[in-house]
Design a protein around this motif. Structure first.
Motif, short mmCIF file in Angstrom:
data_model
loop_
_atom_site.label_atom_id
_atom_site.label_comp_id
_atom_site.label_asym_id
_atom_site.label_seq_id
_atom_site.Cartn_x
_atom_site.Cartn_y
_atom_site.Cartn_z
N ALA A 1 15.95 28.86 31.28
CA ALA A 1 15.13 30.06 31.43
C ALA A 1 14.06 30.10 30.34
O ALA A 1 14.18 29.43 29.31
N LEU A 2 13.02 30.87 30.57
CA LEU A 2 11.97 31.06 29.58
C LEU A 2 12.53 31.93 28.46
O LEU A 2 13.04 33.03 28.71
N CYS A 3 12.49 31.47 27.21
CA CYS A 3 13.01 32.21 26.06
C CYS A 3 11.86 32.56 25.12
O CYS A 3 11.10 31.68 24.73
N CYS A 4 11.75 33.82 24.77
CA CYS A 4 10.64 34.27 23.92
C CYS A 4 11.15 35.24 22.86
O CYS A 4 11.99 36.10 23.14
N GLU A 5 10.61 35.09 21.65
CA GLU A 5 10.92 36.03 20.59
C GLU A 5 10.15 37.33 20.85
O GLU A 5 9.08 37.34 21.44
N ARG A 6 10.72 38.43 20.38
CA ARG A 6 10.18 39.76 20.65
C ARG A 6 8.69 39.88 20.33
O ARG A 6 7.92 40.48 21.09
N ALA A 7 8.25 39.30 19.21
CA ALA A 7 6.85 39.45 18.81
C ALA A 7 5.91 38.83 19.84
O ALA A 7 4.80 39.35 20.07
N GLU A 8 6.32 37.74 20.46
CA GLU A 8 5.49 37.10 21.49
C GLU A 8 5.34 38.03 22.69
O GLU A 8 4.23 38.18 23.25
N ILE A 9 6.44 38.64 23.09
CA ILE A 9 6.41 39.55 24.25
C ILE A 9 5.59 40.80 23.94
O ILE A 9 4.82 41.27 24.78
N LEU A 10 5.73 41.32 22.72
CA LEU A 10 4.94 42.50 22.35
C LEU A 10 3.45 42.17 22.40
O LEU A 10 2.64 43.00 22.85
N GLY A 11 3.08 40.96 21.99
CA GLY A 11 1.69 40.55 22.10
C GLY A 11 1.21 40.59 23.54
O GLY A 11 0.13 41.10 23.84
N LEU A 12 2.02 40.07 24.43
CA LEU A 12 1.68 40.10 25.85
C LEU A 12 1.53 41.53 26.35
O LEU A 12 0.57 41.85 27.06
N VAL A 13 2.44 42.39 25.95
CA VAL A 13 2.41 43.79 26.41
C VAL A 13 1.12 44.48 25.96
O VAL A 13 0.49 45.21 26.74
N THR A 14 0.69 44.26 24.71
CA THR A 14 -0.53 44.93 24.24
C THR A 14 -1.76 44.49 25.04
O THR A 14 -2.72 45.25 25.15
N SER A 15 -1.71 43.30 25.61
CA SER A 15 -2.86 42.82 26.39
C SER A 15 -3.01 43.56 27.72
O SER A 15 -4.04 43.43 28.38
N TRP A 16 -2.00 44.33 28.12
CA TRP A 16 -2.05 45.05 29.39
C TRP A 16 -2.82 46.36 29.30
O TRP A 16 -3.04 47.03 30.30
N LEU B 1 22.19 33.21 22.12
CA LEU B 1 20.88 32.58 21.98
C LEU B 1 20.97 31.08 22.29
O LEU B 1 20.09 30.52 22.94
N ILE B 2 22.04 30.44 21.85
CA ILE B 2 22.23 29.01 22.14
C ILE B 2 22.31 28.80 23.66
O ILE B 2 21.66 27.90 24.21
N ALA B 3 23.07 29.66 24.34
CA ALA B 3 23.19 29.55 25.79
C ALA B 3 21.86 29.81 26.48
O ALA B 3 21.50 29.15 27.46
N ALA B 4 21.10 30.77 25.94
CA ALA B 4 19.79 31.09 26.53
C ALA B 4 18.85 29.90 26.47
O ALA B 4 18.20 29.55 27.46
N LYS B 5 18.81 29.24 25.30
CA LYS B 5 17.88 28.11 25.14
C LYS B 5 18.32 26.89 25.94
O LYS B 5 17.49 26.03 26.28
#
Length: 480
Positions: free
Chosen positions: A100-115, A92-96
């Protein structure tokens, strides 16, 4: 409470090619990886433990790294991680630091439901996984090409998610740290509202406010438990949506009337607007599961499913993994595993078991997180006392440090008819896998020596206490 801000948009995804998942084997991460894979993204992932889910991920052609290291992220454009990943995790430290764009799972799930045009988001303090699994089973038996993200494994779909091509999505919506406020529900299904995650919400009133915000976010409909006082408070003042109630009370749109209980099977009549609509049956015990089934039926009817399909789906549902899941029966002793980790959930499960025809009910509890154990200790003790005998393991600290000195024996001493086994205080907070296995073996040895034919033993908790259930089954088998 205000709606949480989404940090990524569908527009940003147009420039994303490589998506990396830190913790890809988690029940909440795997279905999101499925959906992203179905959209044509190049996917990689990492996890710490080899599991059946990781095998399923690899079977999709996804490269998985075992162990979390900085080099795993490669040239990923988007890196998704779970809330359980600690801030000092090297990957996670390397990712941040990668840009690159780093997102917690809940943020991505929100995006997915909008589809999706028919995102059915199932929330509630208790029963989310069971109700969303029931709803998924109904749609699967209907043949609808759905997507789903549920919090446990559903045997009929061999996992915790599906990536379909239709416009319907079933999504388990978790209130933990207001994660569900990042979703885009078309219909919000509210099962109940209770005091939980108080380390974040602080008060029940704050929890009710969050559920109110979630109900307001629903674009089209709110389907809610008309019997539950806190749920009714949460939906007060909601307008401009189709409002549908379910429950045992006479005033509900969908009302259940229990006809019979035999073993694990409960049959009940469903009345819609006062008229008998259908007799249904479920294979998971407890009145709370009748309400879960009623919520699933109401959501399915709202989405156009016929009663024949609903009846078939519920009749084919034998529980999600870790939801009153029968593990084994050895020497006349039934072993069941359950995910319940809040006092109200544990109490529901134990009352359901006490209503069956077993000689004695054993509760084998693994407390999860020090803060929850501290805040709800008296409630845990009262819930565990419903069982005839309780066995308590070490606390699983998970994402927390034990700053308040909370230990298993404090709960054990408050609980009547309890036996507890714990690791020494100076090492429990850094407990190794070997120490945990020893702790589980201590518990299993005690139960194997004292359980009798006709007893039911229920392992309960949201950590890895399910392993204890299997250890116990093996020890009982060795005694045969």
């Amino acid at each position: 409470m205000e709606r949480a801000i989404i940090l990524i948009s569908s527009e940003q995804l147009k420039n994303i090619k490589h998506v990396h998942f830190i913790g890809i084997g988690g029940s909440g991460m795997y279905p999101i990886a499925q959906i992203f894979h179905s959209k044509g993204f190049y996917i990689t992932g990492s996890d710490n433990n080899e599991t059946d889910t990781l095998k399923a991920v690899r079977d999709m052609g996804i490269e998985v790294f075992l162990g979390q290291r900085a080099e795993n992220i490669g040239d990923a454009d988007l890196i998704i991680y779970t809330a359980a990943i600690m801030a000092d995790n090297p990957e996670l430290i390397a990712a941040k630091a990668s840009g690159a764009l780093c997102c917690e799972r809940a943020e991505i799930l929100g995006l997915v439901t909008s589809w999706y045009d028919n995102a059915l988001c199932v929330c509630g303090t208790h029963g989310k996984t069971t109700a969303s699994s029931m709803l998924t089973q109904i749609f699967v038996d209907e043949g609808r090409d759905i997507s789903c993200v549920i919090g446990g494994k559903l045997p009929s779909i061999h996992g915790s998610g599906l990536a379909g091509k239709g416009d319907t999505m079933v999504c388990e919506a978790c209130e933990f740290e207001d994660h569900f406020l990042k979703l885009y529900p078309d219909a919000a299904i509210i099962l109940n509202v209770d005091a939980d995650h108080l380390e974040y919400f602080k008060t029940l009133d704050n929890i009710i406010k969050s559920f109110h915000t979630f109900a307001e976010m629903a674009k089209k409909a709110v389907i809610y438990n008309g019997d539950d006082e806190n749920t009714r408070k949460a939906v007060e003042g909601i307008t401009g949506k189709t409002m549908i109630t379910f429950g045992f009370g006479e005033g509900n749109d969908y009302r259940a009337e229990i006809k019979s209980k035999k073993g694990l099977v409960t049959a009940f009549d469903v009345y819609y607007k006062g008229e008998l609509a259908r007799t249904l049956r479920i294979h998971v015990p407890g009145d709370h599961n009748v309400l879960n089934a009623l919520a699933a039926a109401a959501a399915a009817r709202y989405s156009g499913a016929e009663w024949d399909t609903i009846e078939k789906g519920l009749d084919n549902f034998f529980g999600a993994v870790r939801r009153f899941q029968k593990i084994d029966e050895v020497r006349g002793i039934t072993i069941v595993d359950d995910y319940g980790h809040h006092p109200a959930e544990i109490a529901c499960t134990l009352r359901a078991a006490k209503g069956l025809d077993f000689k004695r009910v054993w509760a084998v509890f693994q407390p999860f997180t020090y803060s929850r154990t501290k805040l709800l200790m008296d409630d845990f003790a009262r819930a565990l006392e419903i069982a005839d005998i309780s066995v308590i393991t070490d606390i699983m600290g998970s994402r927390e440090k034990n700053t308040d000195g909370i230990y298993t024996e404090q709960l054990g001493e408050k609980t009547k008819n309890a036996k507890w086994f714990f690791t020494e205080h100076d090492v429990v907070d850094q407990q190794t896998a070997e120490q945990k296995e020893f702790n589980f073996n201590q518990c299993a040895d005690y139960i194997a020596e004292n359980a009798q034919a006709g007893d039911i033993v229920i392992t309960t908790g949201c950590g890895d206490v399910y392993k204890l259930a299997r250890i116990l089954a093996q020890k009982l088998r060795e005694k045969e």
